[in-house]
Enzyme design. Structure first.
Site, PDB file in Angstrom:
ATOM      1  N   CYS A   2       1.038  -1.340  -0.317  1.00 47.49           N
ATOM      2  CA  CYS A   2      -0.044  -0.022   0.243  1.00 47.49           C
ATOM      3  C   CYS A   2       0.851   1.540   0.193  1.00 47.49           C
ATOM      4  O   CYS A   2       2.300   0.953   0.414  1.00 47.49           O
ATOM      5  CB  CYS A   2      -0.744  -0.360   1.353  1.00 47.49           C
ATOM      6  SG  CYS A   2      -2.118  -1.268   1.518  1.00 47.49           S
ATOM      7  N   ARG A  27       2.594   0.686  -5.759  1.00 45.56           N
ATOM      8  CA  ARG A  27       2.028   0.229  -4.985  1.00 45.56           C
ATOM      9  C   ARG A  27       0.584  -0.482  -4.506  1.00 45.56           C
ATOM     10  O   ARG A  27       1.047  -1.845  -3.945  1.00 45.56           O
ATOM     11  CB  ARG A  27       3.069   1.307  -3.236  1.00 45.56           C
ATOM     12  CG  ARG A  27       3.933   1.930  -3.573  1.00 45.56           C
ATOM     13  CD  ARG A  27       4.026   2.325  -2.315  1.00 45.56           C
ATOM     14  NE  ARG A  27       4.308   1.119  -1.378  1.00 45.56           N
ATOM     15  CZ  ARG A  27       5.923   1.002  -0.564  1.00 45.56           C
ATOM     16  NH1 ARG A  27       6.315   1.565  -2.209  1.00 45.56           N
ATOM     17  NH2 ARG A  27       5.532   0.241   0.528  1.00 45.56           N
ATOM     18  N   TRP A  73      -3.143  -2.310  -1.664  1.00 43.24           N
ATOM     19  CA  TRP A  73      -3.276  -3.137  -2.497  1.00 43.24           C
ATOM     20  C   TRP A  73      -4.203  -4.235  -0.982  1.00 43.24           C
ATOM     21  O   TRP A  73      -3.214  -4.091  -0.617  1.00 43.24           O
ATOM     22  CB  TRP A  73      -1.617  -3.453  -2.678  1.00 43.24           C
ATOM     23  CG  TRP A  73      -1.356  -4.644  -3.554  1.00 43.24           C
ATOM     24  CD1 TRP A  73      -2.131  -4.650  -4.904  1.00 43.24           C
ATOM     25  CD2 TRP A  73      -1.570  -5.637  -3.153  1.00 43.24           C
ATOM     26  NE1 TRP A  73      -1.891  -6.751  -4.682  1.00 43.24           N
ATOM     27  CE2 TRP A  73      -1.318  -7.256  -4.010  1.00 43.24           C
ATOM     28  CE3 TRP A  73      -1.562  -6.694  -1.438  1.00 43.24           C
ATOM     29  CZ2 TRP A  73      -1.161  -8.612  -4.103  1.00 43.24           C
ATOM     30  CZ3 TRP A  73      -1.262  -7.637  -1.739  1.00 43.24           C
ATOM     31  CH2 TRP A  73      -0.803  -8.692  -2.934  1.00 43.24           C
ATOM     32  N   ASN A  99       0.134   0.691   6.104  1.00 36.43           N
ATOM     33  CA  ASN A  99       0.822  -0.153   4.903  1.00 36.43           C
ATOM     34  C   ASN A  99       1.495  -1.463   6.284  1.00 36.43           C
ATOM     35  O   ASN A  99       2.124  -1.472   7.096  1.00 36.43           O
ATOM     36  CB  ASN A  99       1.702   0.010   3.910  1.00 36.43           C
ATOM     37  CG  ASN A  99       2.506  -0.712   3.149  1.00 36.43           C
ATOM     38  OD1 ASN A  99       2.238  -1.767   2.967  1.00 36.43           O
ATOM     39  ND2 ASN A  99       3.534  -0.729   2.790  1.00 36.43           N
ATOM     40  N   GLY A 100       0.558  -2.822   5.806  1.00 40.18           N
ATOM     41  CA  GLY A 100       1.461  -3.711   6.082  1.00 40.18           C
ATOM     42  C   GLY A 100       0.507  -4.793   6.816  1.00 40.18           C
ATOM     43  O   GLY A 100      -0.828  -5.039   6.278  1.00 40.18           O
ATOM     44  N   GLU A 485      12.625 -15.045 -17.251  1.00 38.75           N
ATOM     45  CA  GLU A 485      12.243 -13.839 -17.078  1.00 38.75           C
ATOM     46  C   GLU A 485      11.379 -12.949 -18.036  1.00 38.75           C
ATOM     47  O   GLU A 485      10.164 -12.247 -17.951  1.00 38.75           O
ATOM     48  CB  GLU A 485      13.799 -12.555 -17.379  1.00 38.75           C
ATOM     49  CG  GLU A 485      13.620 -11.153 -16.990  1.00 38.75           C
ATOM     50  CD  GLU A 485      12.207 -10.830 -15.702  1.00 38.75           C
ATOM     51  OE1 GLU A 485      12.161 -12.248 -15.616  1.00 38.75           O
ATOM     52  OE2 GLU A 485      12.133  -9.768 -16.071  1.00 38.75           O
ATOM     53  N   LYS A 489       7.480 -11.519 -17.666  1.00 35.58           N
ATOM     54  CA  LYS A 489       6.636 -10.840 -18.201  1.00 35.58           C
ATOM     55  C   LYS A 489       5.603 -10.180 -19.001  1.00 35.58           C
ATOM     56  O   LYS A 489       5.045  -9.283 -18.914  1.00 35.58           O
ATOM     57  CB  LYS A 489       8.026  -9.512 -19.139  1.00 35.58           C
ATOM     58  CG  LYS A 489       8.812  -8.485 -18.839  1.00 35.58           C
ATOM     59  CD  LYS A 489       9.298  -8.027 -17.694  1.00 35.58           C
ATOM     60  CE  LYS A 489       8.551  -8.566 -16.167  1.00 35.58           C
ATOM     61  NZ  LYS A 489       9.802  -8.607 -15.292  1.00 35.58           N
ATOM     62  N   GLU A 492       2.485 -11.573 -16.558  1.00 35.87           N
ATOM     63  CA  GLU A 492       2.302 -10.961 -15.809  1.00 35.87           C
ATOM     64  C   GLU A 492       1.538  -9.412 -16.098  1.00 35.87           C
ATOM     65  O   GLU A 492       0.739  -8.214 -15.427  1.00 35.87           O
ATOM     66  CB  GLU A 492       3.106  -9.852 -14.210  1.00 35.87           C
ATOM     67  CG  GLU A 492       5.293  -9.009 -15.425  1.00 35.87           C
ATOM     68  CD  GLU A 492       5.891  -9.026 -13.834  1.00 35.87           C
ATOM     69  OE1 GLU A 492       5.128  -8.838 -12.945  1.00 35.87           O
ATOM     70  OE2 GLU A 492       6.826  -8.315 -14.923  1.00 35.87           O
ATOM     71  N   HIS A 508      11.244 -33.289 -21.795  1.00 34.61           N
ATOM     72  CA  HIS A 508      10.151 -34.061 -20.560  1.00 34.61           C
ATOM     73  C   HIS A 508       8.730 -34.142 -20.264  1.00 34.61           C
ATOM     74  O   HIS A 508       8.323 -34.063 -19.190  1.00 34.61           O
ATOM     75  CB  HIS A 508      11.428 -34.103 -19.555  1.00 34.61           C
ATOM     76  CG  HIS A 508      12.534 -34.952 -20.146  1.00 34.61           C
ATOM     77  ND1 HIS A 508      13.322 -36.210 -19.726  1.00 34.61           N
ATOM     78  CD2 HIS A 508      14.320 -34.012 -20.045  1.00 34.61           C
ATOM     79  CE1 HIS A 508      14.286 -35.708 -20.402  1.00 34.61           C
ATOM     80  NE2 HIS A 508      14.874 -34.739 -20.899  1.00 34.61           N
ATOM     81  N   LYS A 607       3.636  -3.118  -6.511  1.00 34.78           N
ATOM     82  CA  LYS A 607       5.355  -3.050  -6.706  1.00 34.78           C
ATOM     83  C   LYS A 607       6.161  -4.184  -6.030  1.00 34.78           C
ATOM     84  O   LYS A 607       7.231  -4.805  -5.823  1.00 34.78           O
ATOM     85  CB  LYS A 607       5.560  -1.122  -6.866  1.00 34.78           C
ATOM     86  CG  LYS A 607       7.104  -0.784  -7.389  1.00 34.78           C
ATOM     87  CD  LYS A 607       7.505  -1.770  -8.826  1.00 34.78           C
ATOM     88  CE  LYS A 607       8.630  -1.480  -9.421  1.00 34.78           C
ATOM     89  NZ  LYS A 607       9.437  -1.842 -10.273  1.00 34.78           N
TER      90      LYS A 607
HETATM   91  O1  M6R Z   1      11.964  -5.331  -5.307  1.00 33.74           O
HETATM   92  P1  M6R Z   1      11.862  -6.627  -5.110  1.00 33.74           P
HETATM   93  O2  M6R Z   1      12.971  -7.132  -6.165  1.00 33.74           O
HETATM   94  O3  M6R Z   1      12.250  -7.971  -4.175  1.00 33.74           O
HETATM   95  O4  M6R Z   1      10.469  -7.636  -6.071  1.00 33.74           O
HETATM   96  C1  M6R Z   1      10.387  -9.033  -6.551  1.00 33.74           C
HETATM   97  C2  M6R Z   1       9.452  -9.179  -7.089  1.00 33.74           C
HETATM   98  O5  M6R Z   1       8.199  -8.808  -6.199  1.00 33.74           O
HETATM   99  C3  M6R Z   1       8.950  -9.013  -8.600  1.00 33.74           C
HETATM  100  O6  M6R Z   1      10.057  -9.025  -9.251  1.00 33.74           O
HETATM  101  C4  M6R Z   1       8.491  -8.825  -9.176  1.00 33.74           C
HETATM  102  O7  M6R Z   1       8.033 -10.688  -9.488  1.00 33.74           O
HETATM  103  C5  M6R Z   1       8.246  -7.776 -10.212  1.00 33.74           C
HETATM  104  N1  M6R Z   1       6.357  -7.631 -10.284  1.00 33.74           N
HETATM  105  C6  M6R Z   1       8.481  -8.795 -11.647  1.00 33.74           C
HETATM  106  O8  M6R Z   1       8.753  -7.630 -12.828  1.00 33.74           O
END
Ligand code: M6R
Length: 612
Positions: A2, A27, A73, A99-100, A485, A489, A492, A508, A607
């Site tokens: 948040c 966030r 969030w 937040n938390g 990766e 990408k 998401e 496999h 984020k």
């Molecule tokens: O802030 P961080 O690098 O620790 O975050 C880790 C993951 O939450 C972050 O990389 C997430 O997978 C992203 N949305 C990827 O694009």
């Protein structure tokens, strides 16, 4: 998770708060709210984004020179009006943003219910708000003291700001496990989850430490105590961030801007560290721990998501050129697995935000077993940066798009520098080879720039495949993490199902998925296991799969087999991830835009993930 922002000073609070919320929206963005105090404490909140809140307050009284605001969030309770922050206490004398997660909120709520409290939401935050009110009334203490006592009773993570309807001159802020920064202006104060809402008002900030609570009073100095009642002297630091780094700068989305920033962000990650002419690498942040690394029985890398993928590239790098064994762990698994950790282990925690709860917990666990912990973080002053023994910042600049792009390449850049430094100290490469690698690394930003110029081809491929339901990404060696990766990408931001696999693993299982509908992205650059990857491409073609291949400039073999090829410049195998990732980021971006997805704020994501 948040986003929190608060203001106290001579100006009208609302415009500052709403602007701050816009900066923090990455966030979390499922509801937003604001509390403003003039003659009365008004709370306005709504489901949806910050723009919905702006619409919502169009015809109401938004005056006041003190206020708190929140973008959420959801963790406890669905995203709706009742669960949105700020939360009022029962008497409506106190409002709070949080937040938390308060883990023991259920027994606390039960206890408060037996004392006559009624709850309007399902949130842990409303429980904390009423707990503070209950303590204030029953123990007859100040609000500051009530917050302090309440925080001694909660288990979990919090960054909170509290406002009192009867005190237009004070705010109370506290943190544990979730970040909080206090900006100190000429005659005003700002509080926020990170420095982005503060930078345009002041560069002087205080980062609250774990279990610290601050009394922010009009026309008075900032006062900080721990929740155990120990006075602390505020440590004021100067922000180095620029406002322009937080704007879109003419790009349609932050993600696209951040993709295009990579030549300079990679250069910034190398600056002052890579000295090709002098034939050396220096990493000031970890200099005191270099010998520990050289002598380490192994390196354990802990991270989540994209940062974990960067960690996998790190594994190949450290083992390949520095001959140090590496294990790469999902922080969330590591922390609960009762792992074997030796004092001779060096743990590298990688995190863009520096706030990821699982990574933070993994660090604490490894620390308690006596391991040395180094950090690779992007956000300066973040919790992970401060929890580690030492570390190096990636210096990629603020990353606003929820999908990580430039942070990934900056993390890989730093891991490459670390591995090269270890190779230098351990003598695992010949001097001439070492120097050759340094010179090639220096050329990477300009090769990334060249790689960015492949737009037309990528757009054509995106157009062709934007409506498919599944994608497969395959690579081997250094290109295996790139495949992972690329798949992450795509899923998401476009919501297309995508899997990344080591190319040889395809036979496999995943090979069963291949038919004429299935696009398979191969990272098939010309080094390492190139010939083997060529065979894997043939296996896909034999089953009529559609092959999109990332190849080295001038490649003819794969070009003759693939349906689409994207060329990247020739480089050393260990630097390929820095180039091959770029077209995959762009492919995801264009597919997501064509599908009408919210690229910068994909659904259900945030984020920084500051909860488990
Ligand atoms: O802030 P961080 O690098 O620790 O975050 C880790 C993951 O939450 C972050 O990389 C997430 O997978 C992203 N949305 C990827 O694009």
């Amino acid at each position: 998770m948040c986003g929190i922002v608060a203001y106290l000073g001579p100006k009208q609070a609302y415009p500052i708060l709403i602007n701050g919320l816009r900066r923090l929206e990455y966030r979390g963005y499922d509801s937003a709210g604001v509390a403003l105090l003039n003659s009365k404490l008004n709370v306005y909140k709504t489901k949806g984004k910050v723009a919905d809140l702006e619409e919502f307050v169009r015809d109401v009284d938004i005056s006041g020179t003190i206020g708190i605001a929140h973008t959420r969030w959801a963790t406890h309770g669905e995203p709706n009006y009742a669960n949105a922050h700020p939360h009022f206490s029962q008497s409506k004398n106190i409002a709070l943003i949080h937040n938390g997660i308060i883990e023991n909120y259920a027994p606390l709520r039960k206890e408060l219910e037996t004392r006559g409290y009624k709850f309007e939401s399902n949130t842990d935050t409303e429980v904390l708000t009423n707990l503070i009110e209950d303590i204030k009334i029953n123990e007859n203490v100040s609000l500051f003291e009530a917050v302090r006592i309440a925080l001694n009773q909660v288990i979990g993570a919090y960054a909170i700001v509290v406002i009192d309807a009867n005190d237009p001159n004070s705010l109370i802020a506290a943190r544990k496990g979730s970040p909080l920064v206090i900006g100190i202006g000429k005659d005003d104060y700002f509080v926020a989850s990170d420095a982005t809402p503060i930078i345009e008002h002041t560069k002087n900030v205080v980062y609250l430490d774990e279990e610290e609570i601050a009394l922010i009073k009009r026309d008075s100095d900032l006062k900080i105590k721990t929740i155990r009642n120990k006075e602390k002297t505020p440590y004021i630091q100067a922000l180095e961030m620029n406002l322009s780094a937080l704007e879109k700068g003419g790009f349609e989305h932050f993600m696209l801007k951040e993709i295009y920033e990579q030549p300079s962000s990679i250069r910034d990650s190398m600056r002052g560290r890579l000295h090709a002419e002098a034939g050396s690498v220096s990493l000031g942040g970890i200099i005191d721990y270099e010998q520990k690394m050289v002598n380490a029985s192994r390196i354990i890398i802990v991270a989540c998501g994209t940062s974990w993928h960067a960690g996998l590239v790190g594994e190949y790098l450290f083992e390949d050129i520095a001959r140090i064994p590496v294990e790469v762990e999902y922080a969330s698994e590591f922390r609960y697995r009762n792992p074997v950790i030796y004092e001779s282990d060096v743990v590298i925690a990688i995190s863009q935000s520096g706030e990821t709860a699982d990574t933070l917990a993994a660090i604490e666990l490894a620390k308690s077993k006596g391991a040395t912990i180094l950090g690779i973080c992007n956000v300066v002053g973040s919790s992970i940066a401060r929890a580690t023994h030492a570390g190096s910042y990636t210096h990629a600049g603020p990353e606003i798009g929820v999908a990580s792009t430039k942070a990934f390449t900056a993390q890989v850049t730093l891991l490459t520098l670390m591995a090269l430094r270890m190779a230098q100290l351990k003598g695992t490469l010949t001097k001439s080879r070492f120097i050759q690698l340094l010179h090639e690394m220096e050329r990477i930003p300009e090769k990334v720039q060249k790689t960015l110029e492949v737009s037309k081809k990528v757009i054509e491929i995106a157009e062709q495949f934007k409506d498919v339901r599944n994608f497969l990404y395959l690579g081997r060696g250094y290109n295996f993490p790139v495949a992972l990766e690329g798949a992450l990408k795509l899923k998401e931001i476009s919501y297309i199902h995508a899997e990344g696999y080591p190319a040889a693993e395809m036979k496999h299982g995943p090979i069963a998925l291949i038919d004429e509908e299935m696009p398979v992205v191969f990272i098939a650059t010309n080094k390492g296991t190139y010939d083997k990857v060529v065979s894997n491409i043939q296996e896909v073609k034999a089953r009529k799969g559609k092959v999109i291949a990332i190849v080295t400039e001038g490649d003819v073999t794969v070009r003759g087999m693939a349906d689409y090829v994207i060329e990247i410049p020739e480089t050393e195998e260990m630097f390929v991830p820095l180039l091959a990732t770029i077209p995959l980021q762009k492919l995801s971006y264009h597919i997501a835009v064509m599908r009408g997805c919210n690229v910068d704020q994909p659904r259900n994501l945030a984020k920084s993930v500051t909860v488990e």
